[in-house]
Scaffold this motif. Structure first.
Motif, PDB file in Angstrom:
ATOM      1  N   HIS A   1      65.318  51.246  71.859  1.00  0.00           N
ATOM      2  CA  HIS A   1      63.866  51.128  71.914  1.00  0.00           C
ATOM      3  C   HIS A   1      63.298  50.386  70.734  1.00  0.00           C
ATOM      4  CE1 HIS A   1      63.861  53.593  75.397  1.00  0.00           C
ATOM      5  NE2 HIS A   1      64.625  54.472  74.766  1.00  0.00           N
ATOM      6  N   PHE A   2      63.941  50.556  69.597  1.00  0.00           N
ATOM      7  CA  PHE A   2      63.415  49.823  68.442  1.00  0.00           C
ATOM      8  C   PHE A   2      63.724  48.342  68.581  1.00  0.00           C
ATOM      9  CE2 PHE A   2      63.800  48.025  64.207  1.00  0.00           C
ATOM     10  CZ  PHE A   2      62.534  48.291  63.736  1.00  0.00           C
ATOM     11  N   TYR A   3      64.927  48.095  69.046  1.00  0.00           N
ATOM     12  CA  TYR A   3      65.378  46.714  69.163  1.00  0.00           C
ATOM     13  C   TYR A   3      64.498  45.929  70.120  1.00  0.00           C
ATOM     14  CZ  TYR A   3      69.168  43.366  68.528  1.00  0.00           C
ATOM     15  OH  TYR A   3      69.907  42.289  68.161  1.00  0.00           O
TER      16      TYR A   3
ATOM     17  N   TYR B   1      66.917  45.445  76.862  1.00  0.00           N
ATOM     18  CA  TYR B   1      67.304  46.302  75.743  1.00  0.00           C
ATOM     19  C   TYR B   1      66.749  47.711  75.921  1.00  0.00           C
ATOM     20  CZ  TYR B   1      69.559  42.601  73.212  1.00  0.00           C
ATOM     21  OH  TYR B   1      70.421  41.634  72.838  1.00  0.00           O
TER      22      TYR B   1
ATOM     23  N   TYR C   1      60.796  44.025  69.292  1.00  0.00           N
ATOM     24  CA  TYR C   1      60.629  42.627  68.884  1.00  0.00           C
ATOM     25  C   TYR C   1      60.327  41.744  70.085  1.00  0.00           C
ATOM     26  CZ  TYR C   1      61.979  38.030  67.162  1.00  0.00           C
ATOM     27  OH  TYR C   1      62.000  36.703  66.851  1.00  0.00           O
ATOM     28  N   TYR C   2      61.073  41.956  71.160  1.00  0.00           N
ATOM     29  CA  TYR C   2      60.918  41.087  72.322  1.00  0.00           C
ATOM     30  C   TYR C   2      59.585  41.336  73.009  1.00  0.00           C
ATOM     31  CZ  TYR C   2      65.820  40.330  71.514  1.00  0.00           C
ATOM     32  OH  TYR C   2      67.000  40.005  70.939  1.00  0.00           O
TER      33      TYR C   2
ATOM     34  N   ARG D   1      67.862  34.265  77.726  1.00  0.00           N
ATOM     35  CA  ARG D   1      67.950  33.416  76.545  1.00  0.00           C
ATOM     36  C   ARG D   1      67.897  31.944  76.933  1.00  0.00           C
ATOM     37  NH1 ARG D   1      66.262  33.945  71.531  1.00  0.00           N
ATOM     38  NH2 ARG D   1      66.786  35.992  70.779  1.00  0.00           N
TER      39      ARG D   1
ATOM     40  N   LEU E   1      69.993  44.838  62.186  1.00  0.00           N
ATOM     41  CA  LEU E   1      68.532  44.787  62.136  1.00  0.00           C
ATOM     42  C   LEU E   1      68.024  45.755  61.077  1.00  0.00           C
ATOM     43  CD1 LEU E   1      66.195  43.392  63.504  1.00  0.00           C
ATOM     44  CD2 LEU E   1      66.027  45.317  65.046  1.00  0.00           C
TER      45      LEU E   1
ATOM     46  N   ARG F   1      56.978  42.353  71.589  1.00  0.00           N
ATOM     47  CA  ARG F   1      55.937  41.803  70.728  1.00  0.00           C
ATOM     48  C   ARG F   1      55.797  40.311  70.954  1.00  0.00           C
ATOM     49  NH1 ARG F   1      57.850  43.920  65.563  1.00  0.00           N
ATOM     50  NH2 ARG F   1      57.495  46.118  65.906  1.00  0.00           N
ATOM     51  N   ARG F   2      56.935  39.646  71.100  1.00  0.00           N
ATOM     52  CA  ARG F   2      56.858  38.207  71.373  1.00  0.00           C
ATOM     53  C   ARG F   2      56.115  37.942  72.672  1.00  0.00           C
ATOM     54  NH1 ARG F   2      59.767  34.699  67.891  1.00  0.00           N
ATOM     55  NH2 ARG F   2      58.973  33.108  69.286  1.00  0.00           N
TER      56      ARG F   2
ATOM     57  N   GLU G   1      68.493  54.264  65.672  1.00  0.00           N
ATOM     58  CA  GLU G   1      68.939  53.740  66.955  1.00  0.00           C
ATOM     59  C   GLU G   1      70.430  53.422  66.917  1.00  0.00           C
ATOM     60  OE1 GLU G   1      65.935  51.800  69.128  1.00  0.00           O
ATOM     61  OE2 GLU G   1      67.155  50.003  69.093  1.00  0.00           O
TER      62      GLU G   1
ATOM     63  N   LEU H   1      63.885  40.262  78.369  1.00  0.00           N
ATOM     64  CA  LEU H   1      64.826  40.649  77.310  1.00  0.00           C
ATOM     65  C   LEU H   1      64.473  42.036  76.780  1.00  0.00           C
ATOM     66  CD1 LEU H   1      65.462  37.497  75.128  1.00  0.00           C
ATOM     67  CD2 LEU H   1      67.143  38.891  76.277  1.00  0.00           C
TER      68      LEU H   1
ATOM     69  N   LEU I   1      68.512  38.225  65.867  1.00  0.00           N
ATOM     70  CA  LEU I   1      68.477  38.711  67.243  1.00  0.00           C
ATOM     71  C   LEU I   1      69.087  37.679  68.190  1.00  0.00           C
ATOM     72  CD1 LEU I   1      65.060  40.503  67.456  1.00  0.00           C
ATOM     73  CD2 LEU I   1      67.271  41.395  66.918  1.00  0.00           C
TER      74      LEU I   1
END
Lengths: 757, 596
Positions: free
Chosen positions: B415-417, B409, B420-421, B389, A311, B423-424, A330, B405, A279
């Motif tokens: 939405h899937f991408y 996105y 991750y962010y 970043r 991904l 979640r962080r 996606e 971030l 990422l």
């Protein structure tokens, strides 16, 4: 005031909010090491007294020196010395003069540097590698400001002193107090552990000086290539990660390093770091990919699509199928929105791969993918799709000629486009298919073709052979084929080679591990040492669940745990039917039939065997078909119709003798002999029949002894002795009886079951 | 009158006691003031300007001392007298930032003061050269490698003296700084602790220690000198470790002890309130601070953030103009102006000012994130991603940047991408409902409804700020035809909205009421249904439906159908209060008392 203020401070170099990775637009800059290389090049053009051999060695050295990371001076001089001691000395002398002299010495060096190259007949023309390097350096040097030039000069002095200052030879006096301080530093470091660590880092620091962008690019390209083609030669995962971290510390904008970090952590199956790096890479890539607002084919939008796709690939590799599917959806949606057919194509091929991995039928998807790929002129994806289709077709029982035709067609495509990777895969696939069909000779031939082929790809970075999956697969087949023929020495040689080429931690190591275990298991079973075979079962199950279950059933059967074995086999059959693994289904059926024999249920075994035969014929699995016929014949023999048995046996004998494993040949001949005995039982030409049977048994015994299959050897000798007795050959009878006795003593107390086919 | 006299007498006695208590307190303060004054002069002689500033601010907050109480200047030793001239010369060079020159004239001095200044000038000289070289380095990749070349030598010399115990409080502090710059953090902590023992009053050492302590366990394990300054340190530390409650307590006790006028403490408390999002308290404190110290620039970026959140345009504008007049080339000023433009929706200009802040200090974390937000507003997603970043690079634990971030996105419809962010961000702030709602929305878009439900419910449980989680949850249940659960959620939602007094989104309340009306009607709870329908009529968009429902109800009632008394019906208004769901406020049937 404002402008002064701004120029004084670090400027993040922003235009429209995008920081450009390379602030100065220079890919390379002058370092003391580069000066040394320049001196060497200069020396080489000036000096006329060099021998031809020396010159050639030096010429070969130039490229690695230019591209590689900065070396210490000592290391550099040693490398040059190995080629030409005289030149090394000359270089050292010139550097020494420059260092002990003044700034003007370095300046005059750069002033006179271009002279030898301006000649028309010069060896290093302006556009040659050397010429370009030289001009790059000159350009970079000329861009330096006054203070930077001075800094470079002091750096050069330090570079020289660090390596050679302590040596007795050159007359430079090292700064005494600094040296003393350093030695005291060492003193403190021995006293305190934590401090010592820090000092060591400090000492290493000059060795790990930052790479210039060129050097970094070269480093990354090399490591990525090695990871793909020959993992052994790449840096170890930990070392590589350290290098990358180092690189990123000095230049966080170097996005490619993040991608390599992703690949590297994939090697060690670290899902956390690999996701993070992937990422991060795409976040960075988005910045460099053209201006922010374009959403077209190039640049920003494109990298977004591929980000999602990558991904998906990542989750796929880690077996997170649901995540992978979401990511893929996606990617597909974004690609569709922006009409990117190429990206869509990639998505499609991942989609069918994903379906395949999940175990569902994806041939329709694959076919679509191939058609589309051909339409958009993407040969790689097209033939990848075809290969996948062939694989599905082979397991699904498609006609062999069609599959082979398809493979041949793709091969033409590969050669036309020089897709050497796919050529390798195609050959490995052909080997596997032949093997599956039970044509061991053809399989052997294909394997040899691949192993003996010269790779199309340039031999790069000193990688002589491609250590790819295709090679691993082929070598494993080769090992198994040799083991089947009783050539255990050869097969263990091959396995040893595999172990060297694919060390246990690498990604393809599982292939040979499984292969090795299977061979050992078979040997233990043949030897009748079931207790040795048992531990292998667990190991096999760890690598391949179905295979493990099957072997478990075999061991249980051999140990007379009939009910347990039956239960295991039933479970396996259910599993196989779910995954549509025909080969395994047939094998399970055969083993189940054998279990029926144990309880004398010969007639109940028949429908099972017939079913197996149909399946085997449908899928063109000749080896398994022949084995099924043997089983059928044995059942018929036991049911009292030996004539029938002999009839169908003739059908199977030819392929078995041509392609079968030694063990199968022996078993077939033993069965033929038994049938012959049974047939000749009542007739008048009994004697000739028995004599025939004796001959057959001799042959079978030879096979069994080559395989070291003592269990069956004992049966054979027993039968032989009985036959000789019947024929009145007392001497031979005694000989065979003696052999029987010897083998019987070696074996554990016989289990008085029926000797199977 | 006698009794009255007695009473008065009693009162005076009390007063005396009070005065006695105060005077003992005051006596303490006198001591503190004396200590501060002497430490100020010590630091001043050594060029430690920031510590001087801190101590002076504190000293200013205390009552002035009478002439007789003023502490005498530190006595001079023989060595001091010897070095007096050289020290004077060197100090003047030092003040003019000619560090090498200062060090040169101090090289032979033997007094401790001169030695400190000698080493300190060498250190600063190295730092200055490092800064200069950052601009002048040979190439971009070398930038990270520029180092203060003097550090190693300084460390060698200082460690030698340290072993023989020749270092005083100031040199210990310098030794600690050198160690920290060399990334020898563990050693640095030890040395700083030693420095605080040797000279507790030097705030710089405490501050350095503060930067090195990462968690509360580490803080507890240190043995610190028992001095009043320790309380200041602990309060500061608690703020840094986000233990706001403890920090506020400490500051409160300091104020009560007599430091109520200290601008330092006020600003710290204000920042603490800002961190726990108690905006009103923080705002009032900042206003007080500005009254007392109108030319202050420190912390004003935090103030502007608060004003921004409250959309107080005129105040923000006034602050920005004021700061520009004071000093326009300060990071804080640029951030304030950036916020100002952002509030006025002039995002290009806002981004420009955040950029300027970053030029002044590239490691300014807040500015990177804020700039990311501006680019988001400008729909320049790639620039936004880059800014976020950078923020993450400066500080990996910056949840705003991770969240940003994710948002970027999400805007790009990945939405899937973006999961991750988010979640962080969620990992960093597990109890922040905004991340949970964002996660829930993404899952909803990906049709992972069970995950989405979990997220929304969790968002509600941790205390939803935007009050959207329940509504979304209810709609999700509605979608899945889980009418009971949906009704349940709507009920809690309505309770929440009405009980908090202010009415936020009329549309959503009416949606909830409409749904509930229908729900009760279907379940034949006509009383509740008609109540809901009546409430519906208060809203424009639901009025017609409310009336229709009322008509339906009366129709049904006319037909004589009895209201269902089915107890098994879940979560109707009445049964709610004894349900174990987290119900907090007024009785739910008490809707009529709330005027919408």
């Amino acid at each position: 005031m404002a402008s002064v203020h701004e120029s004084l401070y670090f400027n993040p170099m922003m235009t429209n909010g995008v920081v450009h990775a390379n602030v100065f637009g220079i890919k390379d800059w002058v370092t003391p090491y580069k000066i040394s290389v320049l001196v060497l090049l200069d020396e080489m053009t000036i000096s006329k007294r060099m021998t031809l051999l020396e010159r050639r060695r030096l010429n070969k050295l130039i490229l690695p020196l230019q591209q590689g990371p900065d070396l210490t001076l000592r290391h550099f001089l040693k490398t040059v010395e190995e080629c030409s001691a005289e030149t090394a000395f000359a270089v050292k002398l010139r550097l020494h003069m420059m260092v002990v002299g003044e700034l003007k010495d370095m300046e005059s060096f750069f002033d006179t540097l271009p002279n030898p190259f301006s000649d028309a007949e010069s060896e290093a023309s302006k556009t040659s590698v050397v010429g370009l390097f030289m001009r790059h350096m000159l350009l970079a040097y000329n861009k330096l400001s006054f203070s930077q030039v001075y800094k470079l000069y002091t750096a050069l002095q330090r570079y020289y002193d660090d390596c050679l200052g302590s040596q007795p030879g050159p007359p430079t006096a090292p700064p005494v107090d600094a040296d003393m301080e350093l030695s005291e530093m060492e003193l403190t470091s021995t006293e305190d552990g934590a401090e010592g660590k820090m000092d060591k880092e400090d000492d290493e620091a000059p060795r790990r000086c930052p790479l210039s962008q060129k050097q970094a690019e070269y480093f990354l390209a090399r490591q990525a290539y090695l990871l793909k083609n020959d993992e052994n030669k790449a840096l170890k995962p930990a070392a590589l990660q350290e290098e990358l971290n180092n690189m990123l510390k000095f230049n966080p904008d170097f996005a490619e390093a993040h991608y390599l970090s992703y690949l590297n952590s994939m090697r060690v199956q670290d899902v956390f770091i690999s996701t993070h790096s992937l990422l991060h890479y795409f976040d960075r890539l988005i910045l460099t990919g053209g201006d922010g607002k374009s959403n077209g084919d190039e640049g920003y939008g494109r990298s977004l699509r591929y980000a999602a796709l990558n991904l998906a690939a990542l989750h796929c590799r880690f077996g997170h199928y649901q995540q992978a599917e979401l990511a893929l959806q996606e990617a597909i949606r974004i690609a569709q929105e922006s009409n990117d057919h190429v990206c869509l194509q990639h998505c499609l091929s991942w989609l069918y791969t994903l379906e395949q991995m999940k175990g569902s039928d994806s041939s329709v998807l694959t076919e679509d993918s191939v058609k589309m790929a051909a339409h958009f002129g993407l040969p790689y994806l097209a033939s990848l799709g075809i290969q996948s289709l062939v694989q599905q077709g082979a397991t699904g029982g498609k006609a062999a000629n069609m599959l082979m035709d398809a493979l041949k067609d793709t091969d033409i495509l590969h050669w036309k486009h020089s897709l050497s990777e796919l050529i390798d895969i195609s050959l490995a696939q052909t080997t596997s298919i032949w093997r599956m069909y039970g044509k061991s000779t053809m399989a052997l031939q294909c394997a040899q073709v691949l192993l003996n082929m010269n790779s199309l790809e340039q031999v790069d970075f000193g990688v002589q052979q491609n250590n790819t999956e295709a090679f691993a697969v082929v070598l494993c087949h080769l090992a198994e084929l040799h083991a089947e023929q009783g050539l255990f020495g050869a097969s263990s040689e091959i396995l040893k080679h595999l172990k060297e080429r694919f060390p246990p931690h690498t990604q393809h190591a599982k292939l040979w591990m499984l292969c090795d275990l299977k061979i050992q298991f078979e040997r233990a079973m043949n030897d009748g040492k079931y207790h040795l075979a048992e531990p292998h079962v667990a190991a096999i199950a760890a690598l391949d669940q179905m295979e493990g279950l099957y072997r478990k059933g075999l061991v249980m059967k051999a140990q007379n745990q009939t009910t347990d074995a039956y239960r295991v086999l039933q479970r396996l059959q259910l599993l196989c039917e779910k995954t549509k693994c025909t080969e395994m289904i047939i094998r399970v059926m055969l083993t189940t039939a054998e279990l029926h024999w144990e309880s004398s249920g010969f007639s109940t075994a028949l429908p099972l065997l017939l079913q197996a035969l149909v399946l085997a014929r449908q899928h063109h699995l000749q080896a398994l078909a022949s084995e099924t016929i043997l089983h059928l014949a044995f059942s018929q023999l036991m049911l009292g119709v030996p004539e029938q048995a002999l009839n169908i046996l003739h059908e199977a004998m030819e392929p078995i003798l041509a392609h079968g494993a030694l063990l199968d040949k022996g078993r077939a001949l033993l069965l033929v002999a038994k049938c012959q005995m049974a047939v000749s039982g009542g007739r008048e030409d009994r004697r000739t029949g028995l004599e025939q049977a004796v001959q057959t048994l001799d042959e079978a015994a030879a096979y069994f002894s080559r395989m070291g299959c003592k269990d069956r050897l004992r049966d054979t000798h027993y039968l032989q002795a009985r036959l000789h007795h019947a024929l009145g050959h007392t001497a031979q009878r005694n000989e065979c009886a003696l052999l029987f006795r010897m083998v019987d003593q070696e074996l554990p107390p016989a289990r008085y079951g029926l000797p199977d086919g | 009158s006698a009794s009255r006299g007695r009473l008065e007498g009693g009162a005076t006695a009390q007063q005396y006691e009070k005065m006695a208590a105060l005077s003992s307190e005051f006596g303490d303060l006198v001591q503190i003031k004396k200590q501060l004054i002497s430490v100020i002069s010590l630091c001043k002689e050594r060029g430690l300007v920031h510590s001087v500033k801190w101590a002076s601010e504190l000293a200013f907050a205390l009552k002035p001392l009478p002439m007789s109480e003023l502490p005498p200047p530190a006595p001079l030793t023989e060595e001091d007298v010897e070095d007096l001239d050289a020290l004077g010369l060197a100090k003047s060079y030092f003040d003019l930032k000619e560090y090498d020159r200062a060090a040169y004239f101090l090289r032979g001095c033997r007094s401790k003061k001169a030695y400190f200044l000698y080493m300190y000038s060498r250190y600063l000289s190295g730092e200055k050269k490092k800064d200069d070289e950052t601009v002048d380095s040979l190439g971009p990749l070398e930038k990270g490698q520029v180092r203060n070349e003097a550090l190693r030598e300084l460390r060698v010399e200082l460690s030698k003296k340290h072993r023989t115990g020749e270092l005083d409080g100031f040199t210990l502090y310098l030794y600690g700084v050198v160690l920290r710059k060399l990334d020898l953090l563990k050693e640095a902590v030890d040395v700083f602790v030693e420095a605080t023992h040797a000279l507790p009053l030097h705030w710089g050492a405490w501050l350095e220690l503060c930067n090195l302590i990462t968690n509360i366990e580490m803080l507890k394990s240190l043995s610190l000198p028992d001095c009043w300054i320790r309380d200041f340190f602990l309060a500061h530390m608690y703020t840094e470790l986000q233990m706001i409650k403890e920090a506020l307590q400490k500051y409160q006790s300091l104020i009560e002890a007599g430091f109520s006028k200290s601008t330092y403490i006020i600003s710290q408390i204000a920042v603490a309130y800002h961190n726990i999002r108690d905006i009103d308290q923080a705002l009032s404190l900042f206003n007080e601070l500005r009254e007392q110290d109108p030319y202050r620039i420190e912390n004003m970026d935090t103030f502007s953030n608060l004003l921004y959140v409250r959309s107080m345009k005129p105040e923000l504008s006034y602050l920005a103009h004021n700061l520009v007049e004071i000093d326009k080339y300060r990071v804080e000023t640029c951030c304030v102006i950036g916020n100002y433009y952002s509030l006025r929706s002039q995002h290009e200009k806002a981004a420009l000012y955040f950029q300027r802040a970053l030029k002044l200090n590239p490691r300014c974390l807040g500015a990177w994130t804020l700039m990311g937000h501006e680019y988001m507003e400008m729909k320049n997603t790639s620039a936004a991603i880059q800014a976020y970043r950078h923020a993450i690079e400066v500080n990996k634990r910056d949840y705003r940047a991770w969240y940003g971030l994710g948002q970027t996105y999400e805007i790009l419809k990945m939405h899937f991408y973006c999961l991750y962010y988010y979640r962080r961000a969620h990992q960093l702030r597990p109890n922040d409902s905004r991340m949970l709602v964002a996660l829930g929305e993404c899952y909803e878009k990906l049709s992972q409804l069970s995950e989405a439900k979990k997220c929304y419910w969790r968002a509600y449980s941790v205390g939803d700020v935007e009050r959207m989680a329940l509504l979304k949850l209810a709609k999700l249940h509605e979608q899945l035809n889980e009418s009971d659960e949906a009704a349940h959620c709507y009920i809690i939602y309505i309770q929440d909205i009405f009980s908090c007094g202010e009415l936020l989104e009329h549309v959503e309340v009416s949606t909830a009421l409409r749904y509930l009306g229908q729900y009760y009607f279907k379940n034949k709870r006509y009383d509740e249904a008609s109540l809901c329908a009546q409430r519906c009529c208060d809203y424009n968009d639901a009025r017609e439906e409310g009336k229709a429902l009322l008509r339906q109800i009366s129709q049904v009632r006319d037909q004589g159908e009895a209201s269902s008394a089915d107890v098994s019906l879940p979560c109707v208004f009445g049964s709610l209060s004894n349900n174990n769901t987290p119900v907090r406020r007024v009785s739910p049937l008490d809707l009529s008392s709330v005027t919408p």
